[in-house]
Design an enzyme around this catalytic site. Structure first.
Site: not given
Lengths: 133, 390
Positions: B137-140
């Site tokens: 994901t964008d954050c992970y």
């Protein structure tokens, strides 16, 4: 029984000969054979008495040592938690709980190596051993 | 149902008073077996006057157990959505790097290895291989991580067991013609044996059958360290047949427990494998019970011959009940079922249960373990639902 081969007999098809020439049913349980080294074969052998006698003579003539084996149960005692699960399946009294301390007592001399304890122990502390006598 | 025993409650001591005695080293502490042995010579009133705390213990297979683990974040981080530890699948779906190791989770190709072994090995300080995957994901942004963890590299390892220390449990037998492999051990055909799992008169919940002193927040011995009762356990029920001493004749109450697994010991947390059933885990639990009054003393003085359980045929569909038996007879090594003498064997360790009760006794006597009054009592009128297939 365990058949021990001298290094120079490794090339010979001993098992094949036992089956073909002497009508022996051979069940190989374990084999440790490599070129240039002494080998051993853990086998069960079944046959008519006359055939068996001739087969044993054949093995002796070929300098193959015949060692009868006895199954024994090895008990890895130190991790035991003394739950008693193994005593549920031991009918010879080899595995019993001491009445007062409730600790497991293993008496190998009463064991007939029925192997039920191997599956019954939740910690897997029993194993089968082929002792050579 | 009104849980009313034959003895009138006369409040004699409270928690504060008992704890003051513990702190000053003056508390009289006995194990539940020692108190049961007094039953022939002392009255409950005398025991209530002389004894302050009674310690209990149990060490048996308790399948509904597991451990929460937070392994820390990698850089760049990953949202771990599919996780294995030494090849054993563990539960993801609790944020990015939290996970739950279920004790009975099995290795897909090695049925005798599973979550319980991972828990035991982590407690023992061994290295465990972690493989985790995420969609990114964008954050992970990371998709996969493959590394090793141990008790010194992780942030938390919190044992949380949803259902432990069953208050009584049936005796398992098998009337069929073939061997049954169960979580109650190997059940030989045609009533070849009978297995049971309890520490009897030493068992925590059998010594406080009405759960007057065990509730949410009770401080206990768990796996070699201090733990707590966090809630009533799953499948908790109170609407069960009871003896005159209010002891359930069938499985009844349970406890959910929590504790810091980093401080636990493989001496009291042990992985187990039951043939053709799967992996389970031995859990060691000890609970101290304050002798608040005469009635509590009477409950604590219960002996094995007064504790009854049912004999259940695990081999047959619907598990029919074949009779009742007491724990003195079960511990004797032989019982009679349908006119046949049947060998008995325990699945739980009385030797370890005694060790736990003794440790707790020593800690309380030394002033290092004080008692907690439950912050909330367990439910008092509950029954179980079965799952309807619809």
């Amino acid at each position: 029984m365990v058949l021990r081969f001298p290094a120079y007999r490794i090339e010979e098809p001993i098992t094949y000969n036992l089956i073909r020439d002497y009508n022996i049913i051979v069940n190989i349980l374990n084999a440790d054979i490599s070129h240039g080294k002494e080998g051993s074969l853990l086998v069960e052998m079944k046959g008519e008495k006359q055939d068996m006698d001739m087969a044993l003579t054949y093995l002796e003539k070929h300098e193959i040592q015949i060692n009868p084996v006895r199954k024994t149960i090895l008990f890895n005692e130190s991790p035991c938690v003394h739950c008693g699960s193994c005593t549920a399946v031991c009918f010879t009294g080899a595995l019993e709980m001491s009445r007062k301390e409730r600790s497991l007592i293993f008496k190998p001399e009463k064991c007939i190596a029925c192997e039920l304890c191997i599956k019954a122990c939740p910690l897997g502390l029993f194993e089968l051993n082929f002792g050579i006598h | 149902m009104c849980p009313q025993g034959p003895i009138i409650r006369l409040s004699m001591k409270d928690y504060q008073e008992i704890n003051e005695k513990i702190r000053s080293g003056k508390a009289v502490v006995l194990t539940a077996e020692e108190v049961s042995a007094m039953a022939g010579t002392k009255s409950p009133r005398q025991v209530a006057e002389e004894v302050d705390v009674v310690t209990t213990g149990t060490f048996g297979p308790m399948c509904s157990s597991g451990m929460f683990l937070n392994v820390g974040h990698t850089d760049p981080p990953i949202r771990m959505e599919d996780i294995t530890l030494n090849g054993v699948p563990v539960h993801a779906g609790v944020a990015a790097v939290d996970m739950y190791i279920g004790a009975t989770a099995n290795h897909p190709s090695n049925p005798s290895y599973g979550g319980a072994h991972i828990i035991e090995e982590l407690i023992a300080g061994k290295d465990i291989e972690l493989v985790a995957k995420g969609k990114g994901t964008d954050c992970y942004p990371l998709h996969e991580v493959r590394t090793h963890i141990n008790k010194n590299t992780v942030n938390e390892m919190i044992m949380f067991n949803p259902r432990n220390a069953y208050q009584n449990y049936p005796v398992a037998v098998n009337t069929t013609g073939r061997t049954n492999y169960t979580y109650m051990g190997t059940l030989l055909p045609r009533l070849g044996n009978a297995t049971f799992s309890t520490s009897g008169e030493l068992s925590p919940l059998l010594n406080d059958p009405e759960l007057r002193t065990i509730g949410v927040g009770t401080r206990i011995f768990l796996g070699g360290t201090t733990g707590y009762v966090s809630w009533n356990g799953t499948q908790f029920k109170t609407d069960v047949p009871r003896t005159d001493e209010m002891v359930p004749k069938v499985n009844a109450a349970t406890i959910a427990v929590i504790g810091d697994a980093r401080n636990m010991s493989p001496d009291f947390i042990r992985a187990a494998y039951f043939e053709k059933y799967g992996v389970s885990i031995f859990i060691g639990i000890g609970i101290p019970i304050p002798v608040l009054d005469e009635e509590m003393a009477a409950r604590l003085m219960i002996r094995n011959e007064q504790i009854i359980t049912r004999i259940v045929d695990y081999g047959s569909v619907n598990k029919p009940v074949l009779g009742e038996v007491n724990y003195r007879d079960l511990f004797s090594g032989e019982i009679e079922i349908e006119g046949k003498k049947v060998r008995t064997a325990s699945m739980s360790s009385l030797l370890k249960a005694r060790e736990i009760a003794q440790i707790l006794k020593d800690q309380i006597s030394a002033g290092s373990f004080t008692l907690t009054e439950p912050v909330q009592a367990f439910p008092s009128n509950t029954s179980l639902h079965s799952l309807q297939i619809r």
